[in-house]
Design a protein around this motif. Structure first.
Motif, mmCIF file in Angstrom:
data_model
loop_
_atom_site.group_PDB
_atom_site.id
_atom_site.type_symbol
_atom_site.label_atom_id
_atom_site.label_comp_id
_atom_site.label_asym_id
_atom_site.label_seq_id
_atom_site.Cartn_x
_atom_site.Cartn_y
_atom_site.Cartn_z
ATOM 1 N N ASP A 141 -9.749 -40.371 -21.363
ATOM 2 C CA ASP A 141 -8.377 -40.547 -21.815
ATOM 3 C C ASP A 141 -8.191 -41.921 -22.457
ATOM 4 O O ASP A 141 -7.514 -42.067 -23.487
ATOM 5 N N GLN A 142 -8.789 -42.940 -21.849
ATOM 6 C CA GLN A 142 -8.674 -44.285 -22.404
ATOM 7 C C GLN A 142 -9.345 -44.379 -23.771
ATOM 8 O O GLN A 142 -8.824 -45.018 -24.698
ATOM 9 N N GLN A 143 -10.513 -43.741 -23.894
ATOM 10 C CA GLN A 143 -11.198 -43.750 -25.186
ATOM 11 C C GLN A 143 -10.364 -43.015 -26.237
ATOM 12 O O GLN A 143 -10.320 -43.438 -27.401
ATOM 13 N N PHE A 144 -9.714 -41.915 -25.820
ATOM 14 C CA PHE A 144 -8.851 -41.200 -26.754
ATOM 15 C C PHE A 144 -7.708 -42.098 -27.220
ATOM 16 O O PHE A 144 -7.402 -42.160 -28.416
ATOM 17 N N LEU A 145 -7.096 -42.804 -26.272
ATOM 18 C CA LEU A 145 -6.001 -43.703 -26.644
ATOM 19 C C LEU A 145 -6.492 -44.826 -27.549
ATOM 20 O O LEU A 145 -5.790 -45.255 -28.470
ATOM 21 N N GLN A 146 -7.695 -45.324 -27.307
ATOM 22 C CA GLN A 146 -8.253 -46.356 -28.168
ATOM 23 C C GLN A 146 -8.398 -45.847 -29.602
ATOM 24 O O GLN A 146 -8.108 -46.566 -30.565
ATOM 25 N N LYS A 147 -8.837 -44.601 -29.744
ATOM 26 C CA LYS A 147 -8.977 -44.025 -31.080
ATOM 27 C C LYS A 147 -7.615 -43.873 -31.742
ATOM 28 O O LYS A 147 -7.457 -44.162 -32.937
ATOM 29 N N VAL A 148 -6.633 -43.399 -30.949
ATOM 30 C CA VAL A 148 -5.285 -43.235 -31.496
ATOM 31 C C VAL A 148 -4.747 -44.572 -31.982
ATOM 32 O O VAL A 148 -4.245 -44.698 -33.106
ATOM 33 N N PRO A 153 -6.417 -30.106 -27.157
ATOM 34 C CA PRO A 153 -4.990 -29.831 -27.381
ATOM 35 C C PRO A 153 -4.206 -31.077 -27.780
ATOM 36 O O PRO A 153 -3.160 -30.967 -28.420
ATOM 37 N N ARG A 154 -4.710 -32.252 -27.429
ATOM 38 C CA ARG A 154 -4.011 -33.475 -27.839
ATOM 39 C C ARG A 154 -4.095 -33.670 -29.352
ATOM 40 O O ARG A 154 -3.118 -34.092 -29.990
ATOM 41 N N LEU A 155 -5.258 -33.348 -29.924
ATOM 42 C CA LEU A 155 -5.392 -33.452 -31.374
ATOM 43 C C LEU A 155 -4.596 -32.365 -32.080
ATOM 44 O O LEU A 155 -4.071 -32.586 -33.181
ATOM 45 N N VAL A 156 -4.496 -31.187 -31.477
ATOM 46 C CA VAL A 156 -3.668 -30.134 -32.053
ATOM 47 C C VAL A 156 -2.222 -30.612 -32.139
ATOM 48 O O VAL A 156 -1.552 -30.452 -33.168
ATOM 49 N N MET A 157 -1.724 -31.214 -31.058
ATOM 50 C CA MET A 157 -0.359 -31.738 -31.085
ATOM 51 C C MET A 157 -0.222 -32.855 -32.104
ATOM 52 O O MET A 157 0.777 -32.917 -32.844
ATOM 53 N N ALA A 158 -1.206 -33.748 -32.174
ATOM 54 C CA ALA A 158 -1.145 -34.857 -33.137
ATOM 55 C C ALA A 158 -1.096 -34.332 -34.564
ATOM 56 O O ALA A 158 -0.349 -34.840 -35.412
#
Length: 488
Positions: free
Chosen positions: A235-242, A339-344
């Motif tokens: 999750d942290q890595q995902f947030l870093q990418k965002v 699903p987080r990228l789908v929402m994004a």
């Protein structure tokens, strides 16, 4: 008795009949009961039997505890990501242990070597836990970490002679005893790595099987915590990418990073007030920041210090398509559908759609249903079959972020306007933009009704997260926050 006698064999060489398990309240034990004829009657109906009882209480306890562990792990495994959003697994672990014990202390060594933990107990209202306690070295929590044996330790004060010496043998911290609220009659302690626990007042006997159960339970919990840590790291890595993508967008658009953080906060607040599920609320609070990521593709327009021409405004509207394409590229290189990228992707593409169908971008029918975007940059605005979305065809996350983005943009300074007050923003968004289109027309009844309830919270969050002096050269994104009637 009927089941037992039904298993009896009457042949001359018949073995004992199959056992029947029964619980004896008088002894509080389980027995396997078997029977056979008292004599070899070679087929005659017996009138006397030999019956014997084998105590299987320990095995039954072991089997029961193994089933408990299976249920515990089966319950936790699909909730790993949910627990990754919490601080620890201790509440779940304590709740499970308190099915058999009156109280439990769960503690950990911190980086400085101090022991910190909480005591849990079961009450009529549910699980109750103490404030966090810090234990001095070699004090009441010493059994958690100071035993040289790498195995559970237990003691009981049930026998009168032992009961007198029990408190002096185990001087537990007074804060722990006060929270438990009843005298400690027995306990079992085990530590593994940086985690340890003491379970107090077992409702049954602390058997070798119980020690094995506790050891297995703690090691299972540590394994699950390792999985939770991996999920949290992902999750942290995902947030870093965002946030990295958002930082890239900020190089083109000089609007401060606090804008995207406020949009995250506003979007989550609206979603929560709508009653959306916790995963939806958390996700939108992370990826709403990507709504304008497509502006990295048009830096020449972002940096303009004048109002757009009609052609430039259409080009600016393409940032919704560019942003969706960027995220679609990320999705293609993923090993699974996130699903987080789908929402994004939905947010980037749809945050300028409006409930009345007057938003943008226009889309082909398949694209409106989630298919990958097709065509070149200008084909969408020369496409006879393309239409903006309207009503419930618009993903709800797009409408939520569109509202949050518009509120923040109106409150913030822009090259063509000063910042508006909360009251001015509320009036303009309601009916005052000169077009006669109401907020309900833009966002639909459900979302607008939520906004009318929570806008004081948005005002508070804006004040708490306000920017400093506006950087020079910032420019509007060509979105719905323009004050001119046709400025979308």
């Amino acid at each position: 008795l009927s089941a037992l006698l039904g298993n009896v064999q009457t042949a001359c060489d018949a073995p004992a009949g199959g056992g029947v398990e029964v619980y004896a309240p008088a002894t509080r034990k389980w027995y396997e009961v078997q029977a056979k004829p008292a004599a070899f009657l070679c087929g005659a109906e017996p009138d006397r039997f030999l019956v014997w009882f084998r105590d299987v209480s320990l095995r039954k306890a072991h089997d029961t505890r193994q089933m408990d562990l299976l249920r515990y792990s089966s319950w936790l495994a699909p909730r790993i990501r949910d627990f990754a959003r919490r601080k620890s697994l201790d509440d779940a672990l304590a709740g499970f242990i308190l099915g058999t014990y009156a109280a439990v202390l769960i503690a950990r060594k911190d980086r400085s070597g101090r022991i910190r933990g909480r005591v849990f107990r079961r009450t009529g209202a549910g699980l109750e836990k103490s404030a966090e306690l810090t234990f001095p070295d070699e004090a009441a929590a010493a059994l958690l970490f100071s035993r040289p044996q790498a195995q559970p330790a237990a003691d009981t004060g049930m026998a009168p002679a032992r009961a007198r010496r029990f408190p002096s043998r185990h001087p537990f911290d007074r804060r722990v005893l006060d929270f438990i609220g009843t005298p400690v009659e027995n306990f079992i302690s085990y530590s593994e790595g940086e985690v340890g626990l003491i379970a107090f007042n077992c409702r049954g006997a602390i058997t070798p099987y119980e020690k094995l159960f506790l050891e297995t339970l703690l090691n299972l919990s540590r394994s699950l915590e390792a999985l939770i840590a991996l999920a949290r790291e992902n999750d942290q890595q995902f947030l870093q990418k965002v946030m990295g993508l958002c930082a890239a967008a900020e190089y083109s658009d000089k609007i401060t990073g606090r804008h995207i953080l406020r949009v995250n906060v506003f979007s989550r607040l609206i979603a929560e007030e709508m009653g959306r599920d916790p995963v939806f609320c958390e996700t939108i609070g992370q990826v709403a920041a990507l709504h304008d990521i497509g502006k990295v593709a048009i830096p020449e327009l972002i940096k303009l210090k004048r109002v757009y021409t009609a052609a430039e405004r259409l080009k600016m509207q393409m940032h919704t398509l560019y942003g969706a394409r960027i995220i679609e590229t990320m999705m293609r290189f993923a090993t699974r559908r996130d699903p987080r990228l789908v929402m994004a992707r939905n947010i980037a593409l749809h945050h300028h759609q409006t409930f009345n169908g007057r938003g943008y971008p226009p889309l082909r029918p398949g694209e409106a249903q989630g298919e990958s975007l097709q065509g070149d940059d200008n084909s969408y605005f020369n496409c006879s079959e393309c239409r903006p979305l309207a009503g419930r065809d618009i993903p709800v996350e797009g409408l939520i972020v569109g509202l949050a983005d518009r509120y923040d943009a109106l409150r913030s300074p822009r090259q063509y306007k000063p910042p508006l007050t909360h009251g001015e923003t509320l009036a303009l968004m309601t009916t005052g933009d000169g077009t006669g289109v109401s907020g309900r027309d833009w966002y639909g009844e459900a979302i607008w009704a939520v906004f009318e309830r929570v806008h004081p919270e948005l005002e508070r969050h804006y004040a708490e997260m306000a920017d400093g002096e506006a950087p020079a050269g910032i420019h509007a994104d060509g979105g719905s926050e323009r004050q001119i009637p046709d400025g979308r």
